[in-house]
Design an enzyme around this catalytic site. Structure first.
Site, PDB file in Angstrom:
ATOM      1  N   HIS A   1      -1.774   1.313   7.337  1.00  0.00           N
ATOM      2  CA  HIS A   1      -2.170   1.290   5.929  1.00  0.00           C
ATOM      3  C   HIS A   1      -1.985   2.665   5.318  1.00  0.00           C
ATOM      4  CE1 HIS A   1      -4.243   0.008   2.351  1.00  0.00           C
ATOM      5  NE2 HIS A   1      -5.210   0.909   2.503  1.00  0.00           N
TER       6      HIS A   1
ATOM      7  N   CYS B   1       0.827  -1.210   0.000  1.00  0.00           N
ATOM      8  CA  CYS B   1       0.000   0.000   0.000  1.00  0.00           C
ATOM      9  C   CYS B   1       0.859   1.257   0.000  1.00  0.00           C
ATOM     10  CB  CYS B   1      -0.961  -0.004   1.185  1.00  0.00           C
ATOM     11  SG  CYS B   1      -0.152  -0.135   2.806  1.00  0.00           S
TER      12      CYS B   1
END
Length: 368
Positions: free
Chosen positions: A317, A61
């Site tokens: 994330h 990510c």
């Protein structure tokens, strides 16, 4: 601030005349890419549809968020699509070229009818981007951005192993788009002379303090004058003794693309970092002039934000927001691409901010 090389020049006396102190910033004897052409790449030539999302290939990510931010960097995007680099690429077949990899990335995300792609052109070369990067491991988005932009700049260097003259390595297309000089100045309070050190940088790292702050306050802190006194007195070569002096950092040459790193991670116990959760108010447009040496107008418009969710650098994330060529904002969360409002972008807990300059100055004539 992340610098590549520092140049210390002879001290300059602050005369107080109207024309100001002498500009002793080092200048290259030649340019690898004509600075007169930079302005032609700024902004978008025409609106296009938003590109595909990027599939998460296992803790990627951080890479996806950064690549989407760079995808909507107009000068980099347009330059790579023009095939100008491909016509002059000095890379050796079978070796990694950052710009060629980015060209392929653009082709992948803009392929018609594709909603998501794996950024293979980047993923398969992680170790070439930086030998410390590992497949399947969460990495820091800022570190990845720094290393990848460095590879992009190296793509514009000649293959010759002869050492380039001082400063010429900073004149590739990518270097001139993302880079500029920071000036650290120490002023003697007795003889009034200034000693300037110039550092070439590709981004600006700003400290965060307090639970709530703003980008302007971060820049004010970054450029605040510091008094060197007591045990920290400055040794003035002109006075030949230790003296009280004032030290200040300012941006000397604002870059066309301004990358701002908000220092959200600090060292914790062991190898784990601690995250600073401060709320930072950042504008969609602002003038950098108060934080520069010249104080001349230097206006910027926000085009991308990278955000991190989680409490440590090693986990959590990443996702990003970017303004498309059609002027619409989108959120890029791996495979998912959604249209968002500008207000929602400004509510983001930004980690990286990318701004484009909107009033490009006329460049100095390039040396012959």
């Amino acid at each position: 601030l992340k610098g590549q090389r520092a140049f210390e020049m002879r001290p300059v006396k602050a005369t107080g005349k109207k024309d100001g102190p002498v500009d002793d910033c080092p200048r290259p004897i030649r340019y690898l890419y004509p600075p007169t052409k930079l302005s032609s790449w700024m902004g978008w030539a025409r609106p296009e549809k938003v590109g595909a999302g990027l599939r998460n290939a296992g803790n990627t990510c951080y890479l996806n968020a950064v690549m989407q931010a760079l995808t909507y960097c107009a000068p980099l995007h347009r330059y790579c699509e023009s095939a100008e680099h491909q016509r002059s690429c000095t890379g050796i077949a079978g070796t990694f070229c950052g710009l060629c990899a980015f060209v392929q990335h653009l082709k992948d995300v803009k392929a018609g009818g594709v909603r998501q792609v794996v950024p293979k052109s980047i993923l398969k070369h992680l170790r070439s981007i930086d030998k410390k990067l590992r497949q399947g491991r969460q990495e820091d988005a800022h570190e990845f951005l720094r290393h990848f932009v460095k590879r992009l700049t190296e793509s514009g260097l000649p293959r010759s192993k002869d050492k380039l003259p001082r400063g010429v390595e900073n004149t590739t297309f990518v270097s001139q788009v993302f880079g500029g000089y920071l000036r650290s100045s120490v002023s003697c309070t007795e003889c009034k002379k200034d000693s300037n050190v110039y550092d070439w940088c590709m981004d600006v790292s700003l400290d965060l303090t307090g639970r709530s702050t703003s980008l302007s306050k971060c820049f004010e802190s970054f450029t605040q004058k510091e008094t060197l006194q007591g045990r920290n007195k400055y040794h003035c070569s002109s006075c030949n003794k230790k003296v009280v002096a004032h030290k200040q950092m300012l941006i000397h040459s604002p870059s066309p693309i301004l990358t701002i790193h908000l220092k959200r991670f600090s060292a914790g116990f062991g190898m784990r970092s601690q995250k600073i959760q401060s709320s930072v108010d950042f504008p969609t447009s602002f003038d950098l002039a108060p934080y520069t040496t010249s104080k001349k107008k230097a206006t910027y418009r926000l085009f991308a934000v990278v955000e991190h969710g989680g409490s440590t650098m090693q986990g959590g994330h990443y996702w990003s927001f970017a303004r498309g060529s059609n002027g619409t904002w989108y959120k890029f969360d791996d495979e998912c691409v959604t249209q968002v409002t500008e207000q929602s972008v400004r509510r983001a807990a930004a980690y990286l901010l990318l701004y484009e300059r909107t009033n490009m100055p006329s460049p100095d004539p390039a040396p012959a």
